[in-house]
Design a protein around this motif. Structure first.
Motif, PDB file in Angstrom:
ATOM      1  N   ALA A  91       0.843  -1.208   0.000  1.00 55.90           N
ATOM      2  CA  ALA A  91       0.000   0.000   0.000  1.00 55.90           C
ATOM      3  C   ALA A  91       0.874   1.252   0.000  1.00 55.90           C
ATOM      4  O   ALA A  91       2.047   1.219   0.387  1.00 55.90           O
ATOM      5  CB  ALA A  91      -0.992   0.006   1.146  1.00 55.90           C
ATOM      6  N   ILE A  92       0.279   2.360  -0.437  1.00 55.87           N
ATOM      7  CA  ILE A  92       1.101   3.548  -0.722  1.00 55.87           C
ATOM      8  C   ILE A  92       0.701   4.807   0.042  1.00 55.87           C
ATOM      9  O   ILE A  92       1.480   5.761   0.085  1.00 55.87           O
ATOM     10  CB  ILE A  92       1.069   3.868  -2.229  1.00 55.87           C
ATOM     11  CG1 ILE A  92      -0.355   4.200  -2.684  1.00 55.87           C
ATOM     12  CG2 ILE A  92       1.660   2.724  -3.029  1.00 55.87           C
ATOM     13  CD1 ILE A  92      -0.445   4.673  -4.131  1.00 55.87           C
ATOM     14  N   TRP A  93      -0.480   4.839   0.654  1.00 54.55           N
ATOM     15  CA  TRP A  93      -0.962   6.102   1.194  1.00 54.55           C
ATOM     16  C   TRP A  93      -0.702   6.294   2.690  1.00 54.55           C
ATOM     17  O   TRP A  93      -1.256   7.208   3.291  1.00 54.55           O
ATOM     18  CB  TRP A  93      -2.453   6.283   0.907  1.00 54.55           C
ATOM     19  CG  TRP A  93      -2.754   6.493  -0.541  1.00 54.55           C
ATOM     20  CD1 TRP A  93      -3.481   5.696  -1.360  1.00 54.55           C
ATOM     21  CD2 TRP A  93      -2.325   7.592  -1.348  1.00 54.55           C
ATOM     22  NE1 TRP A  93      -3.528   6.202  -2.629  1.00 54.55           N
ATOM     23  CE2 TRP A  93      -2.826   7.378  -2.654  1.00 54.55           C
ATOM     24  CE3 TRP A  93      -1.553   8.728  -1.106  1.00 54.55           C
ATOM     25  CZ2 TRP A  93      -2.587   8.260  -3.702  1.00 54.55           C
ATOM     26  CZ3 TRP A  93      -1.319   9.606  -2.149  1.00 54.55           C
ATOM     27  CH2 TRP A  93      -1.843   9.365  -3.433  1.00 54.55           C
ATOM     28  N   LYS A 133      -6.350  16.445  -1.875  1.00 51.11           N
ATOM     29  CA  LYS A 133      -5.380  16.273  -0.788  1.00 51.11           C
ATOM     30  C   LYS A 133      -4.240  15.351  -1.224  1.00 51.11           C
ATOM     31  O   LYS A 133      -3.068  15.607  -0.936  1.00 51.11           O
ATOM     32  CB  LYS A 133      -6.072  15.698   0.449  1.00 51.11           C
ATOM     33  CG  LYS A 133      -7.089  16.615   1.091  1.00 51.11           C
ATOM     34  CD  LYS A 133      -7.727  15.949   2.305  1.00 51.11           C
ATOM     35  CE  LYS A 133      -8.790  16.823   2.937  1.00 51.11           C
ATOM     36  NZ  LYS A 133      -9.437  16.153   4.104  1.00 51.11           N
ATOM     37  N   LYS A 134      -4.608  14.286  -1.938  1.00 45.44           N
ATOM     38  CA  LYS A 134      -3.581  13.351  -2.410  1.00 45.44           C
ATOM     39  C   LYS A 134      -2.646  14.015  -3.411  1.00 45.44           C
ATOM     40  O   LYS A 134      -1.449  13.707  -3.457  1.00 45.44           O
ATOM     41  CB  LYS A 134      -4.245  12.123  -3.036  1.00 45.44           C
ATOM     42  CG  LYS A 134      -4.935  11.209  -2.031  1.00 45.44           C
ATOM     43  CD  LYS A 134      -5.609  10.038  -2.727  1.00 45.44           C
ATOM     44  CE  LYS A 134      -6.265   9.105  -1.718  1.00 45.44           C
ATOM     45  NZ  LYS A 134      -6.955   7.963  -2.374  1.00 45.44           N
ATOM     46  N   MET A 135      -3.182  14.942  -4.223  1.00 42.56           N
ATOM     47  CA  MET A 135      -2.346  15.642  -5.202  1.00 42.56           C
ATOM     48  C   MET A 135      -1.278  16.482  -4.505  1.00 42.56           C
ATOM     49  O   MET A 135      -0.156  16.625  -5.005  1.00 42.56           O
ATOM     50  CB  MET A 135      -3.217  16.535  -6.095  1.00 42.56           C
ATOM     51  CG  MET A 135      -4.054  15.766  -7.114  1.00 42.56           C
ATOM     52  SD  MET A 135      -5.099  16.847  -8.108  1.00 42.56           S
ATOM     53  CE  MET A 135      -3.861  17.772  -9.016  1.00 42.56           C
ATOM     54  N   LEU A 136      -1.630  17.038  -3.338  1.00 46.08           N
ATOM     55  CA  LEU A 136      -0.655  17.821  -2.579  1.00 46.08           C
ATOM     56  C   LEU A 136       0.415  16.927  -1.968  1.00 46.08           C
ATOM     57  O   LEU A 136       1.590  17.312  -1.866  1.00 46.08           O
ATOM     58  CB  LEU A 136      -1.370  18.618  -1.482  1.00 46.08           C
ATOM     59  CG  LEU A 136      -2.370  19.675  -1.958  1.00 46.08           C
ATOM     60  CD1 LEU A 136      -3.099  20.293  -0.772  1.00 46.08           C
ATOM     61  CD2 LEU A 136      -1.661  20.763  -2.765  1.00 46.08           C
ATOM     62  N   TYR A 137       0.027  15.732  -1.566  1.00 47.18           N
ATOM     63  CA  TYR A 137       0.952  14.797  -0.917  1.00 47.18           C
ATOM     64  C   TYR A 137       1.792  14.007  -1.927  1.00 47.18           C
ATOM     65  O   TYR A 137       2.945  13.672  -1.666  1.00 47.18           O
ATOM     66  CB  TYR A 137       0.136  13.843  -0.044  1.00 47.18           C
ATOM     67  CG  TYR A 137       0.914  12.728   0.596  1.00 47.18           C
ATOM     68  CD1 TYR A 137       1.982  12.997   1.450  1.00 47.18           C
ATOM     69  CD2 TYR A 137       0.589  11.394   0.355  1.00 47.18           C
ATOM     70  CE1 TYR A 137       2.697  11.975   2.045  1.00 47.18           C
ATOM     71  CE2 TYR A 137       1.297  10.358   0.943  1.00 47.18           C
ATOM     72  CZ  TYR A 137       2.350  10.659   1.790  1.00 47.18           C
ATOM     73  OH  TYR A 137       3.061   9.638   2.363  1.00 47.18           O
ATOM     74  N   TRP A 138       1.222  13.753  -3.087  1.00 44.61           N
ATOM     75  CA  TRP A 138       1.838  12.883  -4.085  1.00 44.61           C
ATOM     76  C   TRP A 138       3.277  13.265  -4.460  1.00 44.61           C
ATOM     77  O   TRP A 138       4.172  12.416  -4.438  1.00 44.61           O
ATOM     78  CB  TRP A 138       0.957  12.834  -5.330  1.00 44.61           C
ATOM     79  CG  TRP A 138       1.536  12.073  -6.475  1.00 44.61           C
ATOM     80  CD1 TRP A 138       2.273  12.581  -7.512  1.00 44.61           C
ATOM     81  CD2 TRP A 138       1.461  10.658  -6.708  1.00 44.61           C
ATOM     82  NE1 TRP A 138       2.647  11.599  -8.389  1.00 44.61           N
ATOM     83  CE2 TRP A 138       2.163  10.395  -7.911  1.00 44.61           C
ATOM     84  CE3 TRP A 138       0.876   9.607  -6.025  1.00 44.61           C
ATOM     85  CZ2 TRP A 138       2.291   9.126  -8.440  1.00 44.61           C
ATOM     86  CZ3 TRP A 138       0.994   8.327  -6.551  1.00 44.61           C
ATOM     87  CH2 TRP A 138       1.693   8.089  -7.739  1.00 44.61           C
ATOM     88  N   GLY A 141       5.501  12.725  -1.238  1.00 46.55           N
ATOM     89  CA  GLY A 141       5.244  11.616  -0.333  1.00 46.55           C
ATOM     90  C   GLY A 141       5.170  10.248  -0.981  1.00 46.55           C
ATOM     91  O   GLY A 141       5.637   9.264  -0.409  1.00 46.55           O
ATOM     92  N   VAL A 142       4.568  10.179  -2.184  1.00 49.37           N
ATOM     93  CA  VAL A 142       4.386   8.884  -2.842  1.00 49.37           C
ATOM     94  C   VAL A 142       5.240   8.772  -4.100  1.00 49.37           C
ATOM     95  O   VAL A 142       5.897   7.744  -4.328  1.00 49.37           O
ATOM     96  CB  VAL A 142       2.901   8.641  -3.196  1.00 49.37           C
ATOM     97  CG1 VAL A 142       2.734   7.310  -3.922  1.00 49.37           C
ATOM     98  CG2 VAL A 142       2.040   8.660  -1.943  1.00 49.37           C
TER      99      VAL A 142
END
Length: 408
Positions: A91-93, A133-138, A141-142
């Motif tokens: 998993a990635i998040w 939110k994921k776009m800001l973290y991506w 972070g990922v």
């Protein structure tokens, strides 16, 4: 060559569904091949499922509830990296992925990442605010964790292609590997009869089963609405058919589904069991006419493969990424992840005669045995790991030889 493999995952709690079940089964097979398997999780060490897990668990929690942050993960992994040949992130998040990258980005220890369907673009359209939110973290972070991994593993070609559509910044070494489950422990055992003894309310009915997390992604609302439509068409016999809903029911979403079934007048034919494990799970599958999953997104679907393993055909949506080989093998039916699609799928099933349905049952186990066993999955994973290890050793040896030649 014996390998020391460390799986990193957020939790070993069995309610986590497919990812932890997959880790458990891969670990079992790999240990049978002589490899050493350990688990690094973000669980609280005092959690009961940590002690019950069948393989060694290094629990780094307690962790924060939102991101799973724990200050113990990175120092532990850096200090113990020399004890392993390879790390597999599941998993990635969560912090299990980001923390692994922080710990190993300057290390020679190779790591791989299983995305477990988390890059499917369905999430982008279904939860647009979460995606922002994921776009800001991506980017920080990922993306770097995937970019620097020796391989990012997908369980089928369809999942790999879909993953490219979620974020514009995307660069990784994509690898398609087999995935699977061992199936029922005893293929010759009758699990259905004992299950029905425990649940006599289900005897003397045509039974269908939904087994898995009770979550909007799985489409259980589609299934309930479809039953109401089928009843109105005279195809669902309220007095002769039952839908077994096998999954955790202690949440507001499950309550909303029960309310929906009452509002549509189909609650009497829906039987809620709660989460099923072990022989009870196999019994619910084995005693059913078909397994039904109108999911909106499913990169693999452990429960789909488990159903096939006991010779039970599957009625699934085309959002389950393994639908093509299943349909090609004659082991199930697939339609769109909508109420009309689910209704059409049931109509096709009800239109079959007994001979056709029995043929599909026999093809179901054949499909499982040829495509979805955990043994095949373990071999696929190991072959990719070996390729990288041997290639790096070859490059290292070649580099040493060149340096020696240069000195001379």
């Amino acid at each position: 060559m014996q390998l020391r493999i460390l799986h990193v995952i957020a939790s070993v709690n069995p309610t986590g569904g497919g990812p932890i079940e997959g880790v458990k089964q891969l670990a079992k097979i790999n240990e049978n091949y002589g490899h050493k398997i350990e688990i690094l999780s973000l669980d609280d060490p005092a959690s009961e499922w940590v002690g019950k897990f069948p393989h060694p668990v290094h629990a780094m929690g307690p962790a924060s509830k939102i991101f799973g942050y724990t200050p113990r993960l990175v120092p532990w992994l850096r200090a113990n990296a020399h004890n392993y040949d390879v790390v597999v992130v599941n998993a990635i998040w969560g912090y299990n992925c980001f923390g692994t990258w922080l710990a190993l980005r300057k290390s020679s220890l190779p790591y791989y990442v299983y995305t477990h369907g988390m890059l499917d673009p369905w999430f982008k359209y279904r939860y647009p605010l979460k995606h922002l939110k994921k776009m800001l973290y991506w980017p920080w972070g990922v993306y770097p964790a995937l970019r620097d991994a020796r391989g990012v593993m997908f369980t089928c070609e369809e999942e790999r292609m879909l993953a490219r559509e979620s974020f514009w910044l995307y660069d990784c070494n994509e690898i398609v590997v087999n995935y699977g489950t061992p199936g029922a422990p005893d293929q010759n055992k009758d699990y259905g009869a004992p299950f029905l003894e425990k649940h006599p309310e289900l005897k003397n009915f045509r039974r269908f089963v939904f087994l898995g997390r009770v979550h909007p992604k799985k489409g259980p609302d589609i299934l309930i609405e479809s039953i109401a439509k089928l009843r109105d068409k005279g195809l669902w016999d309220m007095k002769g058919m039952r839908l077994i809903m096998a999954g955790p029911v202690d949440g507001p979403y499950a309550e909303s589904l029960k309310s929906l079934s009452r509002r549509l007048g189909v609650d009497e034919c829906i039987y809620w069991t709660g989460m099923l494990l072990g022989d009870d799970k196999w019994g619910a599958l084995q005693c059913s006419e078909a397994f039904v999953l109108p999911s909106h997104q499913e990169n693999f679907g452990i429960a789909v493969a488990e159903s096939l393993s006991v010779g039970v055909p599957v009625l699934i949506s085309k959002a389950v990424n393994i639908w093509r080989p299943i349909v090609m093998d004659g082991a199930g039916l697939a339609e769109e992840d909508t109420v009309p699609g689910c209704v059409a799928m049931f109509e096709r099933w009800f239109s079959m005669d007994t001979t056709h349905r029995e043929l599909m049952r026999s093809k179901s186990h054949e499909c499982f045995a040829s495509r979805f066993t955990s043994r095949n999955a373990a071999i696929s994973l190991l072959s990719n790991i070996y390729q990288v290890i041997y290639a790096e050793k070859h490059e290292s040896s070649r580099g040493d030889a060149l340096r020696t030649h240069a000195v001379r």
